[in-house]
Every structure is written in C-alpha cells, then in structure tokens.
Enzyme design. Structure first.
Site, PDB file in Angstrom:
ATOM      1  N   ASP A  12      -2.716  -1.415   6.890  1.00 17.18           N
ATOM      2  CA  ASP A  12      -2.333  -0.843   5.590  1.00 17.18           C
ATOM      3  C   ASP A  12      -2.013   0.632   5.843  1.00 17.18           C
ATOM      4  OD1 ASP A  12      -2.138  -0.550   2.674  1.00 17.18           O
ATOM      5  OD2 ASP A  12      -4.069   0.463   2.768  1.00 17.18           O
ATOM      6  N   SER A  13      -1.518   1.308   4.821  1.00 16.24           N
ATOM      7  CA  SER A  13      -1.266   2.748   4.936  1.00 16.24           C
ATOM      8  C   SER A  13      -2.562   3.543   5.093  1.00 16.24           C
ATOM      9  CB  SER A  13      -0.549   3.232   3.680  1.00 16.24           C
ATOM     10  OG  SER A  13      -1.365   2.990   2.550  1.00 16.24           O
ATOM     11  N   CYS A  75      -0.873  -4.762   2.614  1.00 15.81           N
ATOM     12  CA  CYS A  75      -0.213  -3.686   1.886  1.00 15.81           C
ATOM     13  C   CYS A  75       1.053  -4.246   1.240  1.00 15.81           C
ATOM     14  CB  CYS A  75       0.133  -2.582   2.877  1.00 15.81           C
ATOM     15  SG  CYS A  75       1.090  -1.232   2.171  1.00 15.81           S
ATOM     16  N   GLU A 153      -8.184   6.997  -1.344  1.00 12.14           N
ATOM     17  CA  GLU A 153      -8.222   7.578   0.008  1.00 12.14           C
ATOM     18  C   GLU A 153      -9.338   8.622   0.117  1.00 12.14           C
ATOM     19  OE1 GLU A 153      -6.587   7.028   3.002  1.00 12.14           O
ATOM     20  OE2 GLU A 153      -5.977   5.199   1.977  1.00 12.14           O
ATOM     21  N   CYS A 185      -1.206  -3.169  -5.525  1.00 15.57           N
ATOM     22  CA  CYS A 185      -1.447  -2.262  -4.395  1.00 15.57           C
ATOM     23  C   CYS A 185      -2.885  -2.493  -3.960  1.00 15.57           C
ATOM     24  CB  CYS A 185      -1.256  -0.817  -4.848  1.00 15.57           C
ATOM     25  SG  CYS A 185      -1.809   0.407  -3.657  1.00 15.57           S
ATOM     26  N   HIS A 187      -5.061  -0.726  -2.542  1.00 12.38           N
ATOM     27  CA  HIS A 187      -6.036   0.325  -2.850  1.00 12.38           C
ATOM     28  C   HIS A 187      -6.740   0.077  -4.192  1.00 12.38           C
ATOM     29  CE1 HIS A 187      -3.990   2.566   0.332  1.00 12.38           C
ATOM     30  NE2 HIS A 187      -4.932   3.481   0.254  1.00 12.38           N
TER      31      HIS A 187
END
Ligand code: DGL
Length: 265
Positions: A12-13, A75, A153, A185, A187
């Site tokens: 994932d990012s 992601c 994050e 998403c 996240h």
C-alpha cells in the site's frame, strides 16, 4: 523454499493496507506475509497514476525477489493505476481491490450511495468502469478525503480534529440521502468506528478488506498450496522513515514487529 511456506506479498502507499493484512491474518493465521508501506511516497492520492504504477512495479519486484507466491494490492489507488499491468506481466496471482460499488448497489434502499476514496481512485478509468457496470439506477456520490489518509498515517484515529474531519466528509453524504457508505481507501478501515458513529444508525458502512482476504484464500487454494503451512510471521518494510512507520503501525496493530528499510531499487 517449500512452496507451501512461501509468503504472500502485500503493499500500500503507507499503513492503510495493514487493515487488509489484518483481515488476511484473521482468516489464515499461519500464512507468512511480507508487507511494504510506500510511505516515502504517501499519499498516492496526490500522484498521477503513471507514477504509482512505477512504484508498484518496483515494490512488486522486491516482493517477488523475496519469493512471494501471490501479491495483494492492498490499495484502491494502486489497483486503479497498476493492477492490469501487474496481472499481464507477473506469473504469480495478483489480488487487487476496488471500491465496493456492486455490493453497495445491492444493499442501498434509498438508491443513494457514498464513496469515500482518494481523488486518484475516483478519477480513474477503472472507477468509471465500475459505475458503468454496477451503478445503473442508483446515485453514487463521491467524496475525496486526502486529509483522512494523513490522519491515519499519523496514527490519529481519534480526537476532536479527527472527529471534525470525518464529519466534514460524512455528513454531506448522509444529508444527501446516502444510506450506504463505501470505504474506498484502505486507510479508512482504521476509522470505521468513528465513521459509523458520525453516519448514525441505519447507515451501512462497507469495507472491502475481508472480501479481499477471502479472495486470496480462494486463489491460494486454487494453486493447490496448503494455505496454512507458514509460521504466521509478518515482515514489514517501508520506503519512508522506519521508526515513524513502526510507531504508527504498532498503534494500529500492536503485535507487529518493527519495520525495516525497503532497499532503493
Ligand atoms: N490506501 C490507499 C487506497 O486504498 C491510498 C491512500 C493514499 O495514499 O492516498 O486508496
């Protein structure tokens, strides 16, 4: 390495895909996982799809070099950018994810569905294709939420600022009549409880992580590999700062080991 003990590679990012890794861990506790968070380049939502596709290629080369027997793109944005290319060029299975428009269209009673995702996902041809296939007869409201990626994050899952920002994204969708919200998403799975609280009773919130884990299980079984032959370890790599990544990831999932540096190239 015994093929049954080969790990599955996930990326994932940043830390968002850990929500998918956790769903995989619940379903297949013995499976060995290698997770890459590309936090040196987070958020993917702020990059063009060609850049993300290049990052996906480098990360997947690393995972294949560590003997991954399947890849999970944890992601939505990287799926929109790179899933077709990776599937075309890799000889191992690729499990990808996209906003759950199909189940949401089946679940909505008001005929109005809200999608919380990155701008990149929402602007992608892949998402337009999803709407064409499954969005007929319903109204799909899209809501880009880059600030929520940043909060996760930073490990800020709660508190007045997080609550305020969630409300700013969720309230307009609910006020417009949406009775089903898609977490588009990875996240946002970590914010699920706060999103549900803001949305209020009677609003369904759909997370794709568990469905991706089930799809991986099907793919591994199709490969005829015993999916439970590993030791259940999770190795974590990041392209960003290892101590910051370790601190956040262990807030989200306390049992995780510290992150190692993803080698450059
Ligand atoms: N977690 C990602 C997704 O599912 C991307 C978030 C970002 O880096 O912008 O879309």
């Amino acid at each position: 390495m015994d093929p049954m003990e080969r790990p599955v590679g996930i990326f994932d990012s940043g830390v968002g895909g850990l929500s998918v890794a956790r769903a995989i861990r619940r379903l297949m506790p013995q499976l060995d996982l290698i997770y890459v968070g590309d936090s040196g380049h987070v958020p993917y939502g702020g990059h063009d799809l060609a850049f993300i596709s290049g990052r996906a290629r480098l990360i997947v080369d690393f995972l294949v070099g560590r003997d991954a027997r399947a890849i999970v793109i944890a992601c939505n944005t990287a799926t929109a950018a790179a899933a077709s290319d990776l599937r075309r060029t890799l000889s191992i299975p690729v499990v990808a994810m996209e906003p759950a428009v199909k189940p949401a269209a089946a679940a909505t009673r008001t005929g109005i569905v809200g999608v919380l995702a990155t701008a990149g996902t929402l602007a992608s041809a892949r998402f337009a294709g999803l709407l064409d296939r499954f969005g007929e007869g319903i109204s799909v409201l899209t809501e880009p939420c880059p600030d929520l990626v940043t909060l996760v994050e930073q490990g800020e899952l709660e508190g007045p600022e997080t609550t305020r920002r969630i409300a700013a994204h969720v309230r307009p969708l609910v006020d417009a009549g949406a009775d089903t919200l898609i977490l588009g998403c990875t996240h946002f799975s970590f914010l699920r409880l706060s999103i549900e609280r803001e949305a209020g009773p009677g609003i369904a919130v759909i997370d794709t992580g568990p469905a991706v884990a089930r799809q991986l299980m099907r793919v591994l079984a199709r490969d005829a590999a015993d999916r439970s032959a590993g030791s259940g370890r999770v190795d974590i790599f990041t392209s960003g700062d290892t101590s910051a990544f370790s601190a956040t990831s262990r807030r989200l999932w306390p049992e995780l080991p510290p992150a190692s540096q993803l080698p450059e190239d």
